[in-house]
Write a protein that holds these residues in place. Structure first.
Motif, PDB file in Angstrom:
ATOM      1  N   SER A  61       0.837  -1.197   0.000  1.00 44.38           N
ATOM      2  CA  SER A  61       0.000   0.000   0.000  1.00 44.38           C
ATOM      3  C   SER A  61       0.871   1.244   0.000  1.00 44.38           C
ATOM      4  CB  SER A  61      -0.899   0.019   1.239  1.00 44.38           C
ATOM      5  OG  SER A  61      -0.099   0.156   2.415  1.00 44.38           O
ATOM      6  N   THR A  62       0.252   2.382  -0.303  1.00 42.24           N
ATOM      7  CA  THR A  62       0.970   3.660  -0.273  1.00 42.24           C
ATOM      8  C   THR A  62       1.461   3.964   1.131  1.00 42.24           C
ATOM      9  OG1 THR A  62      -0.364   4.496  -2.115  1.00 42.24           O
ATOM     10  CG2 THR A  62       0.771   6.133  -0.759  1.00 42.24           C
ATOM     11  N   GLU A  63       0.675   3.597   2.129  1.00 44.35           N
ATOM     12  CA  GLU A  63       1.079   3.853   3.518  1.00 44.35           C
ATOM     13  C   GLU A  63       2.351   3.087   3.860  1.00 44.35           C
ATOM     14  OE1 GLU A  63      -2.000   3.028   2.531  1.00 44.35           O
ATOM     15  OE2 GLU A  63      -2.851   5.048   2.811  1.00 44.35           O
ATOM     16  N   GLN A  64       2.437   1.842   3.392  1.00 49.66           N
ATOM     17  CA  GLN A  64       3.655   1.067   3.648  1.00 49.66           C
ATOM     18  C   GLN A  64       4.847   1.654   2.897  1.00 49.66           C
ATOM     19  OE1 GLN A  64       2.677  -3.062   2.742  1.00 49.66           O
ATOM     20  NE2 GLN A  64       2.367  -3.484   4.924  1.00 49.66           N
ATOM     21  N   VAL A  65       4.632   2.122   1.683  1.00 53.17           N
ATOM     22  CA  VAL A  65       5.724   2.760   0.935  1.00 53.17           C
ATOM     23  C   VAL A  65       6.251   3.955   1.724  1.00 53.17           C
ATOM     24  CG1 VAL A  65       6.384   3.967  -1.171  1.00 53.17           C
ATOM     25  CG2 VAL A  65       4.855   2.006  -1.305  1.00 53.17           C
ATOM     26  N   ASN A  66       5.338   4.777   2.262  1.00 56.01           N
ATOM     27  CA  ASN A  66       5.747   5.929   3.071  1.00 56.01           C
ATOM     28  C   ASN A  66       6.593   5.508   4.260  1.00 56.01           C
ATOM     29  OD1 ASN A  66       4.826   8.818   2.556  1.00 56.01           O
ATOM     30  ND2 ASN A  66       2.967   7.689   2.006  1.00 56.01           N
ATOM     31  N   SER A  67       6.129   4.457   4.949  1.00 55.31           N
ATOM     32  CA  SER A  67       6.842   3.978   6.133  1.00 55.31           C
ATOM     33  C   SER A  67       8.235   3.478   5.774  1.00 55.31           C
ATOM     34  CB  SER A  67       6.032   2.869   6.800  1.00 55.31           C
ATOM     35  OG  SER A  67       6.746   2.290   7.872  1.00 55.31           O
ATOM     36  N   TYR A  68       8.323   2.666   4.714  1.00 54.70           N
ATOM     37  CA  TYR A  68       9.624   2.132   4.319  1.00 54.70           C
ATOM     38  C   TYR A  68      10.530   3.214   3.753  1.00 54.70           C
ATOM     39  CZ  TYR A  68       7.298  -2.401   4.832  1.00 54.70           C
ATOM     40  OH  TYR A  68       6.620  -3.488   5.325  1.00 54.70           O
ATOM     41  N   PHE A  69       9.946   4.172   3.045  1.00 52.94           N
ATOM     42  CA  PHE A  69      10.734   5.294   2.531  1.00 52.94           C
ATOM     43  C   PHE A  69      11.411   6.032   3.684  1.00 52.94           C
ATOM     44  CE2 PHE A  69      11.194   9.799   1.610  1.00 52.94           C
ATOM     45  CZ  PHE A  69      11.819   9.802   0.373  1.00 52.94           C
ATOM     46  N   ASN A  70      10.657   6.317   4.740  1.00 58.27           N
ATOM     47  CA  ASN A  70      11.219   7.025   5.897  1.00 58.27           C
ATOM     48  C   ASN A  70      12.315   6.214   6.564  1.00 58.27           C
ATOM     49  OD1 ASN A  70       9.430   9.137   5.498  1.00 58.27           O
ATOM     50  ND2 ASN A  70       7.903   8.329   6.931  1.00 58.27           N
ATOM     51  N   ARG A  71      12.056   4.902   6.709  1.00 63.36           N
ATOM     52  CA  ARG A  71      13.022   4.033   7.381  1.00 63.36           C
ATOM     53  C   ARG A  71      14.328   3.940   6.579  1.00 63.36           C
ATOM     54  NH1 ARG A  71      11.034  -1.963   8.742  1.00 63.36           N
ATOM     55  NH2 ARG A  71       9.296  -0.698   9.510  1.00 63.36           N
ATOM     56  N   ILE A  72      14.211   3.724   5.283  1.00 64.76           N
ATOM     57  CA  ILE A  72      15.395   3.539   4.445  1.00 64.76           C
ATOM     58  C   ILE A  72      16.171   4.841   4.274  1.00 64.76           C
ATOM     59  CG2 ILE A  72      16.141   3.052   2.077  1.00 64.76           C
ATOM     60  CD1 ILE A  72      13.940   0.909   1.966  1.00 64.76           C
ATOM     61  N   SER A  73      15.475   5.945   4.013  1.00 67.47           N
ATOM     62  CA  SER A  73      16.171   7.215   3.785  1.00 67.47           C
ATOM     63  C   SER A  73      16.885   7.696   5.046  1.00 67.47           C
ATOM     64  CB  SER A  73      15.192   8.286   3.291  1.00 67.47           C
ATOM     65  OG  SER A  73      14.152   8.508   4.226  1.00 67.47           O
ATOM     66  N   ALA A  74      16.294   7.396   6.223  1.00 67.70           N
ATOM     67  CA  ALA A  74      16.955   7.780   7.475  1.00 67.70           C
ATOM     68  C   ALA A  74      18.228   6.984   7.702  1.00 67.70           C
ATOM     69  CB  ALA A  74      15.997   7.575   8.644  1.00 67.70           C
ATOM     70  N   LYS A  75      18.229   5.730   7.228  1.00 68.41           N
ATOM     71  CA  LYS A  75      19.378   4.857   7.471  1.00 68.41           C
ATOM     72  C   LYS A  75      20.451   4.987   6.399  1.00 68.41           C
ATOM     73  CE  LYS A  75      20.287   0.026   8.693  1.00 68.41           C
ATOM     74  NZ  LYS A  75      19.672  -1.327   8.866  1.00 68.41           N
ATOM     75  N   TRP A  76      20.039   5.052   5.122  1.00 63.96           N
ATOM     76  CA  TRP A  76      20.999   5.000   4.020  1.00 63.96           C
ATOM     77  C   TRP A  76      21.031   6.256   3.159  1.00 63.96           C
ATOM     78  CZ3 TRP A  76      24.179   1.470   5.212  1.00 63.96           C
ATOM     79  CH2 TRP A  76      23.758   0.268   5.777  1.00 63.96           C
ATOM     80  N   GLY A  77      20.133   7.188   3.421  1.00 64.47           N
ATOM     81  CA  GLY A  77      20.115   8.398   2.606  1.00 64.47           C
ATOM     82  C   GLY A  77      19.404   8.182   1.283  1.00 64.47           C
ATOM     83  N   MET A  78      19.528   9.176   0.418  1.00 60.81           N
ATOM     84  CA  MET A  78      18.867   9.122  -0.881  1.00 60.81           C
ATOM     85  C   MET A  78      19.836   8.595  -1.949  1.00 60.81           C
ATOM     86  SD  MET A  78      15.844  10.114  -0.335  1.00 60.81           S
ATOM     87  CE  MET A  78      14.861  11.089   0.818  1.00 60.81           C
ATOM     88  N   PRO A  79      19.301   8.079  -3.063  1.00 59.32           N
ATOM     89  CA  PRO A  79      17.881   7.928  -3.362  1.00 59.32           C
ATOM     90  C   PRO A  79      17.310   6.643  -2.779  1.00 59.32           C
ATOM     91  CG  PRO A  79      19.146   7.180  -5.224  1.00 59.32           C
ATOM     92  CD  PRO A  79      20.155   7.664  -4.201  1.00 59.32           C
ATOM     93  N   VAL A  80      15.975   6.549  -2.823  1.00 59.55           N
ATOM     94  CA  VAL A  80      15.275   5.305  -2.525  1.00 59.55           C
ATOM     95  C   VAL A  80      14.775   4.762  -3.861  1.00 59.55           C
ATOM     96  CG1 VAL A  80      13.241   4.310  -1.418  1.00 59.55           C
ATOM     97  CG2 VAL A  80      14.647   5.979  -0.188  1.00 59.55           C
ATOM     98  N   ILE A  81      14.871   3.456  -4.040  1.00 56.83           N
ATOM     99  CA  ILE A  81      14.514   2.850  -5.323  1.00 56.83           C
ATOM    100  C   ILE A  81      13.202   2.085  -5.182  1.00 56.83           C
ATOM    101  CG2 ILE A  81      15.205   1.178  -7.099  1.00 56.83           C
ATOM    102  CD1 ILE A  81      17.877   2.752  -4.965  1.00 56.83           C
ATOM    103  N   ILE A  82      12.282   2.355  -6.077  1.00 55.12           N
ATOM    104  CA  ILE A  82      11.037   1.604  -6.163  1.00 55.12           C
ATOM    105  C   ILE A  82      11.162   0.638  -7.334  1.00 55.12           C
ATOM    106  CG2 ILE A  82       8.532   1.736  -6.391  1.00 55.12           C
ATOM    107  CD1 ILE A  82       9.650   3.158  -3.902  1.00 55.12           C
TER     108      ILE A  82
END
Length: 348
Positions: free
Chosen positions: A178-199
């Motif tokens: 879901s979009t909500e899960q994408v938001n959650s994972y985006f926040n988690r990954i970007s906080a840990k590894w920075g940008m970019p995030v890959i879909i």
């Protein structure tokens, strides 16, 4: 005739539920029939389990994270070299490779060899560049998009169907429904590894992998395909088995020939029900399951050291099919003085 002895520094000693390749690389080196080794562990954290395995690591030094800058890291390496006379360094983390690749000439000037991909090879196989990579080399890859802002998430429905994969630029991958899960994972990954995030488009099928070693001239020194038998919640193989698969081996050899890949690599593939193979990721170093390849008859860590030292090891011609590995947990017992020595002196 007495075998030569090399002093080899190895990173990736975090042999946990998210294991680094360091310890299995060392196991391969210690089983070499052609040389002996003194193993110098390079640790970023003082609780990496490999530090406390005396049968694996002869001496450990703490080193600064690559994010502290090239000079800071190399000054520490030069200090370690002054005490240990290093012959070869084998870095085993994606996040540190760029720094070591950039430092190749500086390391060679003081007598330390590496055998790593070139900057161009490293960059073009990045997850963010996988679409172009597949097109350039004629390999099927899942469709992917790079995002750098939460505002981009709402637009994904124009390009993807759920579920889809949300990936970090170095590590981590989550399946979002879901979009909500994408938001959650985006926040988690970007906080840990920075940008970019890959879909990335989710391809249904069986996950299979190939470990390989290229000599930098287009030749495949070794390649072993494996099917994961058990996968942890972090997506890591906790068990696997070598398989006979000519299609996977041909794909690997073609990529190494076309890219003139230099060093170790792991191809992560999805085999669909239609017997098609999609390349979902290329890890530009030896993976943590490398000891399975050693046990199956291809000692790739040994061959990598020979290549680093300017030798020309013959390509492996076969491997044992049906060889399995299963990981397990084991309580290492140490002493607080060991922990203290690494914390205070930076070595143990």
């Amino acid at each position: 005739m007495k075998k030569p002895k090399y002093h080899i520094a190895v990173t990736g000693l975090n042999n946990t539920d998210n294991p680094g390749p360091g310890i299995p690389v060392i196991r391969g080196l210690r089983e070499s029939k052609d040389f002996d080794v003194r193993v110098i562990g390079l640790a970023y954290e003082n609780l990496e389990p490999g530090i406390y395995m005396p049968e694996m690591v002869d001496k450990t030094y703490q080193i600064p994270y690559p994010s502290s800058g090239i000079d800071t890291l190399l000054n520490r390496i030069e200090f370690i070299h002054s005490k240990e006379r290093l012959d070869v360094i084998i870095p085993n983390f994606d996040a540190e490779l760029f720094t070591f690749i950039q430092s190749k000439e500086r390391l060679e000037k003081i007598g330390i060899k590496t055998f790593l991909p070139t900057i161009d090879q490293f960059e073009e196989r990045q997850k963010a560049n996988l679409n172009q990579y597949g097109e350039k080399y004629g390999v099927k890859v899942p469709f992917s998009k790079v995002i750098t802002n939460r505002c981009d998430i709402e637009k994904l429905k124009d390009f993807f169907e759920f579920p889809l994969l949300v990936k970090g630029k170095f590590y981590d991958a989550y399946l979002a429904y879901s979009t909500e899960q994408v938001n959650s994972y985006f926040n988690r990954i970007s906080a840990k590894w920075g940008m970019p995030v890959i879909i990335q488009e989710f391809i249904r099928g069986t996950e299979v992998n190939v470990i390989a070693l290229g000599d930098g001239l287009g030749n495949t020194i070794g390649a072993v395909p494996m099917r994961k038998q058990y996968i942890t919640d972090k997506g890591k193989a906790w068990g696997g088995i070598t398989i006979q698969n000519d299609k996977m081996l041909a794909l690997t050899r073609d990529l190494i020939r076309n890219t003139k890949w230099q060093g170790g690599m792991e191809l992560e593939l999805i085999k669909t029900v239609n017997n098609e193979y999609y390349l979902i990721e290329i890890n530009p170093r030896i993976p943590a399951w490398v000891y399975l390849a050693v046990a199956a008859g291809q000692n790739l860590p040994e061959a990598l050291v020979k290549l680093a030292l300017g030798m020309s090891p013959p390509p492996f011609s076969s491997y044992e099919v049906g060889k399995m590995f299963i990981r397990y947990s084991y309580d290492l017992i140490g002493d607080i003085s060991q922990f203290g020595s690494l914390s205070v002196k930076g070595e143990m």
